[in-house]
Design a protein around this motif. Structure first.
Motif, PDB file in Angstrom:
ATOM      1  N   GLY A 240       0.674  -1.372  -0.061  1.00 44.88           N
ATOM      2  CA  GLY A 240      -0.387  -0.493   0.561  1.00 44.88           C
ATOM      3  C   GLY A 240       0.417   1.446  -0.305  1.00 44.88           C
ATOM      4  N   ARG A 241       1.462   0.871   0.370  1.00 47.39           N
ATOM      5  CA  ARG A 241       2.999   2.722   0.858  1.00 47.39           C
ATOM      6  C   ARG A 241       3.932   2.876  -0.286  1.00 47.39           C
ATOM      7  NH1 ARG A 241       2.753   6.044   5.549  1.00 47.39           N
ATOM      8  NH2 ARG A 241       0.908   4.838   6.919  1.00 47.39           N
ATOM      9  N   LEU A 242       4.170   0.950  -1.104  1.00 46.13           N
ATOM     10  CA  LEU A 242       5.051   1.356  -2.393  1.00 46.13           C
ATOM     11  C   LEU A 242       4.433   1.838  -3.368  1.00 46.13           C
ATOM     12  CD1 LEU A 242       6.796  -1.814  -1.795  1.00 46.13           C
ATOM     13  CD2 LEU A 242       7.881   0.415  -1.790  1.00 46.13           C
ATOM     14  N   ASN A 243       2.687   2.065  -3.317  1.00 51.77           N
ATOM     15  CA  ASN A 243       1.581   2.042  -4.415  1.00 51.77           C
ATOM     16  C   ASN A 243       1.425   3.918  -4.168  1.00 51.77           C
ATOM     17  OD1 ASN A 243       1.071  -0.595  -6.108  1.00 51.77           O
ATOM     18  ND2 ASN A 243       0.360  -1.016  -4.732  1.00 51.77           N
ATOM     19  N   GLY A 244       2.353   4.322  -3.188  1.00 49.78           N
ATOM     20  CA  GLY A 244       2.110   5.793  -3.722  1.00 49.78           C
ATOM     21  C   GLY A 244       3.340   6.314  -3.337  1.00 49.78           C
ATOM     22  N   GLU A 245       4.382   6.959  -2.768  1.00 51.59           N
ATOM     23  CA  GLU A 245       5.673   7.622  -2.658  1.00 51.59           C
ATOM     24  C   GLU A 245       6.304   7.174  -2.133  1.00 51.59           C
ATOM     25  OE1 GLU A 245       4.939  11.762  -0.961  1.00 51.59           O
ATOM     26  OE2 GLU A 245       3.640  12.140  -2.004  1.00 51.59           O
ATOM     27  N   THR A 246       6.248   5.284  -1.157  1.00 52.44           N
ATOM     28  CA  THR A 246       7.161   5.257  -0.526  1.00 52.44           C
ATOM     29  C   THR A 246       8.133   4.363  -1.898  1.00 52.44           C
ATOM     30  OG1 THR A 246       5.829   5.213   1.389  1.00 52.44           O
ATOM     31  CG2 THR A 246       7.833   3.001   1.077  1.00 52.44           C
ATOM     32  N   ARG A 247       9.239   4.421  -1.804  1.00 54.20           N
ATOM     33  CA  ARG A 247       9.749   3.836  -2.905  1.00 54.20           C
ATOM     34  C   ARG A 247      10.942   2.489  -2.263  1.00 54.20           C
ATOM     35  NH1 ARG A 247       6.878   5.318  -4.989  1.00 54.20           N
ATOM     36  NH2 ARG A 247       7.106   6.820  -6.664  1.00 54.20           N
ATOM     37  N   ILE A 248      11.565   2.661  -0.657  1.00 57.74           N
ATOM     38  CA  ILE A 248      11.785   1.891   0.163  1.00 57.74           C
ATOM     39  C   ILE A 248      11.588   1.018   1.018  1.00 57.74           C
ATOM     40  CG2 ILE A 248      14.204   1.165   1.733  1.00 57.74           C
ATOM     41  CD1 ILE A 248      15.320   3.483  -0.199  1.00 57.74           C
ATOM     42  N   ALA A 249      10.691   0.340   0.868  1.00 60.88           N
ATOM     43  CA  ALA A 249      10.823  -0.516   2.450  1.00 60.88           C
ATOM     44  C   ALA A 249      11.600  -1.773   3.145  1.00 60.88           C
ATOM     45  CB  ALA A 249       9.204  -1.375   2.337  1.00 60.88           C
ATOM     46  N   THR A 250      11.154  -2.264   4.021  1.00 57.90           N
ATOM     47  CA  THR A 250      11.747  -3.476   4.725  1.00 57.90           C
ATOM     48  C   THR A 250      11.244  -3.557   5.647  1.00 57.90           C
ATOM     49  OG1 THR A 250      14.234  -4.075   5.768  1.00 57.90           O
ATOM     50  CG2 THR A 250      13.492  -1.750   6.395  1.00 57.90           C
ATOM     51  N   PHE A 251      11.185  -5.219   5.638  1.00 64.14           N
ATOM     52  CA  PHE A 251      10.746  -5.699   7.371  1.00 64.14           C
ATOM     53  C   PHE A 251      11.300  -7.219   7.357  1.00 64.14           C
ATOM     54  CE2 PHE A 251       7.792  -6.817   3.475  1.00 64.14           C
ATOM     55  CZ  PHE A 251       7.446  -8.250   3.402  1.00 64.14           C
ATOM     56  N   SER A 252      10.709  -8.126   8.178  1.00 58.12           N
ATOM     57  CA  SER A 252      11.503  -9.224   8.363  1.00 58.12           C
ATOM     58  C   SER A 252      10.635  -9.703   9.517  1.00 58.12           C
ATOM     59  CB  SER A 252      12.107  -8.507  10.531  1.00 58.12           C
ATOM     60  OG  SER A 252      11.719  -8.538  10.933  1.00 58.12           O
ATOM     61  N   ILE A 253      11.020 -11.162   8.804  1.00 61.96           N
ATOM     62  CA  ILE A 253      10.128 -12.628   9.060  1.00 61.96           C
ATOM     63  C   ILE A 253      11.371 -13.348  10.167  1.00 61.96           C
ATOM     64  CG2 ILE A 253       9.669 -14.670   8.073  1.00 61.96           C
ATOM     65  CD1 ILE A 253       8.395 -12.902   4.804  1.00 61.96           C
ATOM     66  N   SER A 254      10.603 -14.016  10.830  1.00 62.91           N
ATOM     67  CA  SER A 254      11.377 -14.651  11.926  1.00 62.91           C
ATOM     68  C   SER A 254      11.153 -16.284  11.686  1.00 62.91           C
ATOM     69  CB  SER A 254      11.668 -14.285  13.271  1.00 62.91           C
ATOM     70  OG  SER A 254      12.152 -12.587  13.302  1.00 62.91           O
ATOM     71  N   GLY A 255      11.844 -16.367  11.794  1.00 64.89           N
ATOM     72  CA  GLY A 255      11.285 -17.835  12.615  1.00 64.89           C
ATOM     73  C   GLY A 255      11.770 -19.227  12.006  1.00 64.89           C
TER      74      GLY A 255
END
Length: 392
Positions: A240-255
């Motif tokens: 949703g953010r990347l479809n707007g003005e955001t160009r860089i996103a980072t998140f983590s997946i653990s386990g």
């Protein structure tokens, strides 16, 4: 937001390390010029790249792993006649065939021999050449990238769940959000609370975050029920953010910490990773063609399985690459072999390339960052070497 230090003090019995715990995840964003998009997924807990991208064409693999899956004849999906994709990533095979999925085997950070999740993750996210430098470095490599990019405007970063996101530590402000959060507060209630906390330096930031979450509808993100729900929520929020003005996103997946019962552990983790990537692809729509996803882990795992059906902390691992603008359908880089004399310290996959070099070249080609800035500021002391040409 609960800090990593406080969480550790109250969580002495959750397994090998809180850094590998499956309930920890974070997400952050930034704006940047142009239309290219970057998503960095940190796989916390040390993903076993040899199980995800199985080099079944190497004759030593079956001798080292007698019970772990190893090749198309036991359910994996053949990729190129040498590597096979773990059965739990079957949903990504259409991306491989479309040239939207690739991987880099035998990569690692410069971290060696100590095999601590926290130290390894700090080094991966700090982007430094030694763990001592990682401890001294106060910001993460994506934050330093943003500081060096002309025309960049940092968007408020959200930390999702309980963990801090070291990769975007720095001057940019941070806020927290959890996929399970539910708020019900009327406009009149919001005004009353704002008046109450206005002069309170401790409560005011938290209250403002809560109201922002309410007004942005972050608590209403729709996902399918099941074990991949949080991964879908992270990816849907990012898209949703990347479809707007955001160009860089980072998140983590653990386990990903699979000392025992690896088939069950890695199956659940891979389901979450697959759901995140497929959610990104679906929700980004036309913007998927301008997106690069880098999934990175702190270190690999031992080439030999242990006596409890798992693998222990190792060195060389693998990086997954996805997106509509990559040169996919291939293994990026060489293969060191699994035979005697070919292993690192006689126990681990030998790293052939610094994982930071792959990330640096992706940044160079996505955002036209000069190599000297990448080698000097973003990843201090890095020699980028030859361009692996991740992008199409």
């Amino acid at each position: 937001m609960l800090s990593r230090r406080l969480f550790l003090k109250s969580s002495a019995l959750i397994g090998c390390s809180a850094a590998a715990h499956p309930m920890l995840s974070s997400i952050a964003f930034a704006t940047a010029p142009g239309e290219n998009r970057l998503v960095v997924i940190i796989l916390r807990g040390a993903m076993d790249g040899l199980d995800v991208f199985q080099p079944y064409g190497d004759p030593a693999l079956r001798k080292l792993r007698k019970t772990l899956s190893a090749g198309p004849d036991v359910g994996a999906h053949d990729l190129d006649g040498f590597f096979a994709l773990h059965p739990s990533l079957a949903g990504l095979m259409p991306l491989w065939r479309a040239g939207e999925l690739a991987f880099a085997p035998a990569v690692s950070t410069p971290y060696r021999d100590k095999r601590s999740h926290f130290d390894g993750q700090d080094m991966l996210e700090a982007g430094t050449g030694t763990d001592l430098e990682a401890k001294r470095q106060r910001d993460g490599w994506l934050n330093r990238l943003l500081q060096g990019m002309p025309g960049v405007q940092s968007e408020t970063a959200y930390s999702v769940g309980l963990d801090d996101m070291r990769i975007l530590d720095g001057a940019a402000p941070a806020k927290s959000w959890a996929p399970q959060t539910r708020f019900r507060l009327s406009a009149q209630g919001q005004r009353l609370l704002t008046h109450v906390w206005h002069d309170d330096p401790l409560f005011r930031p938290a209250g403002e975050q809560a109201i922002e979450i309410i007004n942005e509808g972050l608590d209403k993100i729709e996902t399918e029920a099941g074990p991949t729900r949080e991964a879908q929520a992270l990816a849907r929020f990012a898209a949703g953010r990347l479809n707007g003005e955001t160009r860089i996103a980072t998140f983590s997946i653990s386990g990903w910490d699979s000392h025992a019962r690896q088939p069950q552990i890695i199956d659940r983790a891979l389901q979450r990773l697959s759901a995140a990537i497929l959610t990104l692809r679906g929700d980004l729509g036309a913007n998927w063609s301008r997106t690069t996803v880098l999934a990175m882990t702190e270190f690999g795992r031992t080439v030999r399985e242990n006596g409890t059906g798992g693998t222990d902390h190792g060195t060389g691992g693998a990086m997954l690459v996805a997106g509509g603008n990559i040169r996919g359908g291939r293994a990026i880089g060489g293969w060191p072999g699994l035979g005697e004399g070919e292993l690192y310290a006689g126990r681990d996959l030998m790293p052939l390339r610094d994982i930071r070099a792959h990330a640096a070249w992706a940044l160079r080609d996505l955002f036209d960052i000069p190599p000297d800035v990448l080698e000097r500021s973003v990843f201090p002391g890095l020699d980028m070497g030859e361009n692996p040409r991740i992008l199409a």
